[in-house]
Design an enzyme around this catalytic site. Structure first.
Site, PDB file in Angstrom:
ATOM      1  N   GLU A  58      -9.763  -4.186  -0.922  1.00  0.00           N
ATOM      2  CA  GLU A  58     -10.103  -3.640   0.397  1.00  0.00           C
ATOM      3  C   GLU A  58     -11.255  -2.636   0.239  1.00  0.00           C
ATOM      4  O   GLU A  58     -11.255  -1.828  -0.686  1.00  0.00           O
ATOM      5  CB  GLU A  58      -8.885  -2.941   1.004  1.00  0.00           C
ATOM      6  N   GLU A  93       0.823  -1.212   0.000  1.00  0.00           N
ATOM      7  CA  GLU A  93       0.000   0.000   0.000  1.00  0.00           C
ATOM      8  C   GLU A  93       0.857   1.262   0.000  1.00  0.00           C
ATOM      9  O   GLU A  93       0.382   2.320  -0.406  1.00  0.00           O
ATOM     10  CB  GLU A  93      -0.982   0.005   1.183  1.00  0.00           C
ATOM     11  N   TRP A 101       4.879   3.141  12.066  1.00  0.00           N
ATOM     12  CA  TRP A 101       3.460   3.134  12.440  1.00  0.00           C
ATOM     13  C   TRP A 101       2.720   2.157  11.574  1.00  0.00           C
ATOM     14  O   TRP A 101       2.842   2.217  10.355  1.00  0.00           O
ATOM     15  CB  TRP A 101       2.842   4.529  12.276  1.00  0.00           C
TER      16      TRP A 101
END
Ligand code: CS2
Ligand code: MG
Length: 402
Positions: A339, A262, A402
């Site tokens: 998704e 992604e 993250w």
């Protein structure tokens, strides 16, 4: 046909979106998504300062030529800001081409290879029972595939653990907050979650999980092994995505299917991963890869090596990006899954679209072009609000992915 106007629209109906609207001398308009979470204004500036003036007067039907011109012509290639901007242009050009032929874009890409696009939703809970209940809620809505993320005992504010049942937005208003993370604590809970989930939902539901780039190759291999009996559809982003070589170790130690991409924006980011068959799914969507043109090139490369797609489709990709992704999903033989994080009703009102969900699938609809519009008057009611993803620190204060 000539492009006569290139307008960058920034609007925040629930979250920030950057939309490029191209207008032609024939009156046909096209839309592209240039949203880059937490860096929206950088893409908007790239589009309005550096790209819009170059588009005026060009023939919008020459999509590949414009792609090559913007990619090679800048000299400074790739990177998320540049490629998100090129993505917006490319989507808008395909939208114009589809409308000019009165056909949905997928008809111009060879036609549909499937009747619907299998999607997965996001189930989140603060603990294992909560997460299992959230998965069952998605199954009740007709989903056949569900991603599950659970809170971790001893940690607050774990990513992917939403603030609502359907609409989960990871970026928060204001400057980035800081969260505390421990991969060891996380690894204590995830195998239990999936073993209990599989026992509860039975063998037929597709279960997915996102590791968000937080593990070492050894930790990822360990987790992949522990999840084998739960038979995941995929385990996503196990290690930092820029280390393609890390996947060799993970791959050699587990049969759990792996997905990544992604944060990639070109085929060069995943050439080793794909050509060595180190992953099962590549997730780089049209919104990052340089639009429909770029995403199809990555998909075609992956097809050669038996790697399938699973495009990113979080809420920070606008309905324009979702519409573009669906056109590609429908037409490539090596489609895996899409998704689908639902947008808020405010977002859907600003971006009316022809795609719709039924029985676990998204259907693109038959509207010409991408099949999505923007209500510019309504968009003006939602001015830009600075909002960012959190920053992660380990318990000793060290910054961590993250
Ligand atoms: C996540 C996203 O959807 C996903 O798989 O990784 O929530 C991601 O954190 C955001 O889209 C980042 O902008
Ligand atoms: Mg992810």
């Amino acid at each position: 046909m000539k492009i006569v106007d290139a307008k960058v629209i920034i609007t925040s109906p629930g979250r920030n979106f950057v939309t490029l609207k191209l207008t032609t001398d024939s009156g046909i308009t096209g839309l592209g998504d240039g949203t880059l979470n937490g860096r929206e204004l950088a893409v908007a500036s790239y589009l309005s300062e550096h790209i819009a003036p170059l588009l005026i007067g060009r023939d919008p039907r020459r999509i590949e030529d414009i792609w090559q011109y913007l990619y090679h012509g800048a000299y400074w290639r790739r990177g998320p800001v540049t490629m998100s901007a090129i993505s917006a242009v490319d989507m808008a050009l395909w939208d114009i081409k589809g409308k000019s032929f009165g056909a949905p874009v997928h008809e111009l890409l060879g036609g549909a290879c499937r009747d619907g696009v299998l999607v997965y939703g996001h189930a989140n809970g603060s603990d294992i029972p909560d997460t299992i209940a959230a998965v069952q809620n998605y199954l009740g809505m007709g989903y056949r595939a569900v991603r599950a993320q659970t809170g971790v005992p001893g940690l607050t504010g774990v990513y992917g653990v939403g603030r609502g049942d359907l609409f989960y937005e990871p970026a928060a208003k204001g400057w980035p907050s800081e969260e505390t993370w421990s991969t060891e604590k996380y690894l204590n809970v995830v195998p239990d979650l999936f073993n209990q989930l599989r026992d509860t939902v039975g063998p037929d539901v597709h279960l997915l999980h996102d590791g968000h780039h937080r593990m070492t190759p050894n930790q990822a291999a360990w987790l992949g092994q522990r999840l084998e009996d739960a038979r995941l559809f995929w385990l996503e982003d196990v290690t930092p995505a820029e280390h393609q070589e890390s996947f060799r170790h993970v791959r050699n130690h587990t049969t759990t299917p792996l997905a990544v991409g992604e944060v990639f924006n070109s085929v060069h980011d995943c050439s080793t991963l794909i050509s060595e068959q180190l992953i099962d799914y590549i997730r780089t969507p049209p919104a990052r890869a340089g639009g429909i043109t770029g995403a199809r090139k990555i998909a075609a490369f992956a097809e050669v090596y038996g790697v399938k797609t699973g495009f990113h489709g979080a809420t920070d990709l606008s309905p324009v990006a979702m519409a573009a992704a669906l056109q590609v999903d429908l037409t490539i033989p090596n489609f895996g899954i899409q998704e689908y994080m639902r947008h808020t009703p405010e977002t859907d009102a600003v971006f009316p679209h022809s795609y719709h969900f039924a029985d676990g699938y998204l259907h693109a609809g038959t509207a010409p072009g991408l099949g999505v519009d923007i209500d510019e008057t309504l968009a003006e009611n939602f001015p830009y609000v600075p909002a960012y993803l959190p920053v992660n620190r380990l318990e000793d204060g060290t910054v961590h992915p993250w």
